[in-house]
Write an enzyme that holds these catalytic residues in place. Structure first.
Site, PDB file in Angstrom:
ATOM      1  N   SER A  36      42.977  31.655  41.906  1.00  0.00           N
ATOM      2  CA  SER A  36      43.786  32.646  41.187  1.00  0.00           C
ATOM      3  C   SER A  36      44.197  33.763  42.124  1.00  0.00           C
ATOM      4  O   SER A  36      43.464  34.106  43.068  1.00  0.00           O
ATOM      5  CB  SER A  36      42.930  33.217  40.057  1.00  0.00           C
ATOM      6  OG  SER A  36      43.511  34.377  39.532  1.00  0.00           O
ATOM      7  N   TYR A  60      34.269  36.535  36.323  1.00  0.00           N
ATOM      8  CA  TYR A  60      35.298  35.491  36.427  1.00  0.00           C
ATOM      9  C   TYR A  60      35.935  35.509  37.824  1.00  0.00           C
ATOM     10  O   TYR A  60      36.052  34.489  38.498  1.00  0.00           O
ATOM     11  CB  TYR A  60      36.379  35.678  35.345  1.00  0.00           C
ATOM     12  CG  TYR A  60      37.667  34.968  35.688  1.00  0.00           C
ATOM     13  CD1 TYR A  60      37.772  33.593  35.553  1.00  0.00           C
ATOM     14  CD2 TYR A  60      38.748  35.669  36.212  1.00  0.00           C
ATOM     15  CE1 TYR A  60      38.925  32.933  35.924  1.00  0.00           C
ATOM     16  CE2 TYR A  60      39.916  35.015  36.585  1.00  0.00           C
ATOM     17  CZ  TYR A  60      40.007  33.652  36.441  1.00  0.00           C
ATOM     18  OH  TYR A  60      41.145  33.002  36.824  1.00  0.00           O
ATOM     19  N   LYS A  81      35.959  32.729  41.280  1.00  0.00           N
ATOM     20  CA  LYS A  81      37.093  32.168  42.042  1.00  0.00           C
ATOM     21  C   LYS A  81      36.895  32.417  43.543  1.00  0.00           C
ATOM     22  O   LYS A  81      37.143  31.535  44.367  1.00  0.00           O
ATOM     23  CB  LYS A  81      38.417  32.747  41.543  1.00  0.00           C
ATOM     24  CG  LYS A  81      38.802  32.256  40.144  1.00  0.00           C
ATOM     25  CD  LYS A  81      38.953  30.724  40.084  1.00  0.00           C
ATOM     26  CE  LYS A  81      39.053  30.170  38.683  1.00  0.00           C
ATOM     27  NZ  LYS A  81      38.906  28.718  38.588  1.00  0.00           N
TER      28      LYS A  81
HETATM   29  N1  UFG Z   1      48.852  43.223  28.714  1.00  0.00           N
HETATM   30  C1  UFG Z   1      49.261  44.095  27.718  1.00  0.00           C
HETATM   31  N2  UFG Z   1      48.903  43.824  26.440  1.00  0.00           N
HETATM   32  C2  UFG Z   1      48.142  42.761  26.092  1.00  0.00           C
HETATM   33  C3  UFG Z   1      47.724  41.868  27.111  1.00  0.00           C
HETATM   34  C4  UFG Z   1      48.088  42.147  28.410  1.00  0.00           C
HETATM   35  O1  UFG Z   1      49.934  45.091  27.992  1.00  0.00           O
HETATM   36  O2  UFG Z   1      47.837  42.588  24.904  1.00  0.00           O
HETATM   37  C5  UFG Z   1      49.251  43.485  30.118  1.00  0.00           C
HETATM   38  C6  UFG Z   1      48.069  43.665  31.037  1.00  0.00           C
HETATM   39  O3  UFG Z   1      47.630  45.007  31.000  1.00  0.00           O
HETATM   40  C7  UFG Z   1      48.665  43.251  32.362  1.00  0.00           C
HETATM   41  C8  UFG Z   1      49.684  42.171  31.989  1.00  0.00           C
HETATM   42  O4  UFG Z   1      49.945  42.373  30.603  1.00  0.00           O
HETATM   43  O5  UFG Z   1      49.330  44.320  32.915  1.00  0.00           O
HETATM   44  C9  UFG Z   1      49.190  40.757  32.212  1.00  0.00           C
HETATM   45  O6  UFG Z   1      47.917  40.617  31.593  1.00  0.00           O
HETATM   46  P1  UFG Z   1      47.222  39.207  31.316  1.00  0.00           P
HETATM   47  O7  UFG Z   1      45.937  39.486  30.614  1.00  0.00           O
HETATM   48  O8  UFG Z   1      48.191  38.307  30.637  1.00  0.00           O
HETATM   49  O9  UFG Z   1      46.952  38.593  32.752  1.00  0.00           O
HETATM   50  P2  UFG Z   1      46.264  39.273  34.049  1.00  0.00           P
HETATM   51  O10 UFG Z   1      47.339  39.630  34.968  1.00  0.00           O
HETATM   52  O11 UFG Z   1      45.288  40.284  33.632  1.00  0.00           O
HETATM   53  O12 UFG Z   1      45.488  38.015  34.663  1.00  0.00           O
HETATM   54  C10 UFG Z   1      44.099  37.905  34.610  1.00  0.00           C
HETATM   55  C11 UFG Z   1      43.586  37.454  35.986  1.00  0.00           C
HETATM   56  C12 UFG Z   1      43.907  36.017  36.260  1.00  0.00           C
HETATM   57  C13 UFG Z   1      43.390  35.218  35.166  1.00  0.00           C
HETATM   58  C14 UFG Z   1      43.997  35.656  33.902  1.00  0.00           C
HETATM   59  C15 UFG Z   1      43.426  34.795  32.816  1.00  0.00           C
HETATM   60  O13 UFG Z   1      44.144  38.227  36.986  1.00  0.00           O
HETATM   61  O14 UFG Z   1      43.278  35.594  37.418  1.00  0.00           O
HETATM   62  O15 UFG Z   1      43.695  37.030  33.644  1.00  0.00           O
HETATM   63  O16 UFG Z   1      42.805  35.462  31.826  1.00  0.00           O
HETATM   64  F1  UFG Z   1      43.637  33.909  35.400  1.00  0.00           F
END
Ligand code: UFG
Length: 337
Positions: free
Chosen positions: A125, A150, A154
């Site tokens: 990741s 998590y 990785k």
């Molecule tokens: N976000 C929101 N509202 C939400 C969910 C997310 O604003 O309800 C924002 C987060 O703050 C972030 C962006 O959307 O800025 C993306 O968030 P995600 O949770 O979709 O994904 P992430 O970038 O946090 O990814 C993380 C890890 C990955 C992992 C993934 C899986 O960085 O390695 O979560 O859960 F694989």
């Protein structure tokens, strides 16, 4: 090729299984169904018209995978997806993550060594980069301290793999560092299954649109980005699935072992832009609330794609709008529409 998929009923595993079958490869599909549903194999059959050999198995249990594969040789390679990925859950239940994600990998590697299975594709990741100094982030960027168990699994997984390859150079591996996988199969038959309240942006967004959630909370609009929201590199799961097949082919004559590749579009998209793009597909305006930052979130990250383009001949083909339209179709399937 005859390929083993661990976590074959999961989000990325199921889409990769479809691609492998469509290309005529034989697949042994393994899953413990702890984070999937028993109807997924049937859905995959509906798409491809081909049977995979399914086995319900917890690969983290010592010896089980080896026993299962011993009389199915020769096997050309393993694509190892089976792992847990809920960041917050991993903070509250670290041992669940270390056990499944690390024991599972050790079992896979041990199996390859003993049964002479030469190729591995390992799911990593972009989380390993943390908040990178330079953007787009290249594969040379250093690991940053992980913010969750998590993330640790990785980073540790990559290290376990590297040490194993040093000791057993007859094994070949690719490490794929996924950016943010989203979307679903365009048929609407498979996609991401979310148990409980989704923590990822796109499932939360589509659940809000279908009426399961009241509003989408956007975590932080005071970041140093053009619109103040975080920036991510959202990659369509079908493009991501294609990259795994390219990685297997690369391992016929690898330039490096392991081959380490970012898998992203190369384009940073803000959370706000993702919401706006969804609204234009949907034709309505999603209820949104701006709330404070979420602990552990990286401000902005997107992928440098030069290496994967050059060495695997892969680049993302589908747009953000394609991915969001497919995710929305999938949400409607789940709701029985
Ligand atoms: N976000 C929101 N509202 C939400 C969910 C997310 O604003 O309800 C924002 C987060 O703050 C972030 C962006 O959307 O800025 C993306 O968030 P995600 O949770 O979709 O994904 P992430 O970038 O946090 O990814 C993380 C890890 C990955 C992992 C993934 C899986 O960085 O390695 O979560 O859960 F694989």
């Amino acid at each position: 090729m005859r390929i083993v998929l661990t976590g074959a009923a999961g989000f990325i595993g199921s889409h990769t299984l479809v691609v492998l079958q469509e290309l005529g490869h034989e697949v042994i599909a393994i899953d413990d169904f702890s984070n999937s549903e028993p109807h997924i194999p049937g859905r995959i059959f509906q798409i491809t018209g081909k049977e995979a050999e399914w086995m319900e198995l917890d690969i983290a249990q010592p010896g089980l995978l080896k026993n299962a594969l011993r009389n199915r040789l020769p096997i050309d390679g393993i694509i190892h997806f089976a792992a847990f990925k809920a960041v917050e859950e991993s903070v509250h239940n670290p041992l669940k993550y270390y056990r499944n994600n690390l024991y599972g990998l050790v079992e896979v590697l041990d199996c390859m060594r003993e049964l002479n299975i030469p190729k591995l594709v390992f799911s990593s990741s972009c989380t390993v980069y943390g908040n990178p100094d330079e953007l787009p982030v290249t594969e040379q960027a250093p690991f940053r301290p992980a913010v969750s168990p998590y993330g640790e699994t990785k980073q540790m997984g990559e290290r376990i793999l590297m040490d194993t390859l040093k000791a057993h150079p007859e094994l070949q591996a690719c490490i794929l560092r996924y950016f943010n996988p989203i979307g679903a199969h365009p048929s609407g038959l498979i996609g991401e299954l979310c148990r409980g309240v989704p923590s990822n942006l796109i499932p939360y967004l589509t659940q809000t649109a279908i009426g399961k959630r009241e509003r989408l909370r956007i975590f932080g609009n005071d970041y140093s980005t053009p619109d103040g929201t975080c920036i991510r590199d959202f990659i369509h799961v079908c493009d991501l699935a294609d990259a795994h097949v390219r990685a297997l082919n690369y391992l016929d004559s690898p330039k490096e072992n392991p081959g380490i590749f970012n898998v992203g579009t190369g384009k940073g998209v803000s959370v706000q832009e993702a919401v706006d793009t969804f609204n234009s597909i949907w034709g309505k305006s999603l209820p949104v609330e701006y709330v404070s930052r979420r602990a552990g979130d990286v401000e902005q990250i997107w992928s440098d794609t030069q290496k994967i383009e050059r060495d695997l001949g892969w680049s993302a083909k589908r747009s953000l709008a394609d991915a969001l339209a497919d995710a929305w179709r999938w949400e409607q399937t789940l709701a029985g529409h």
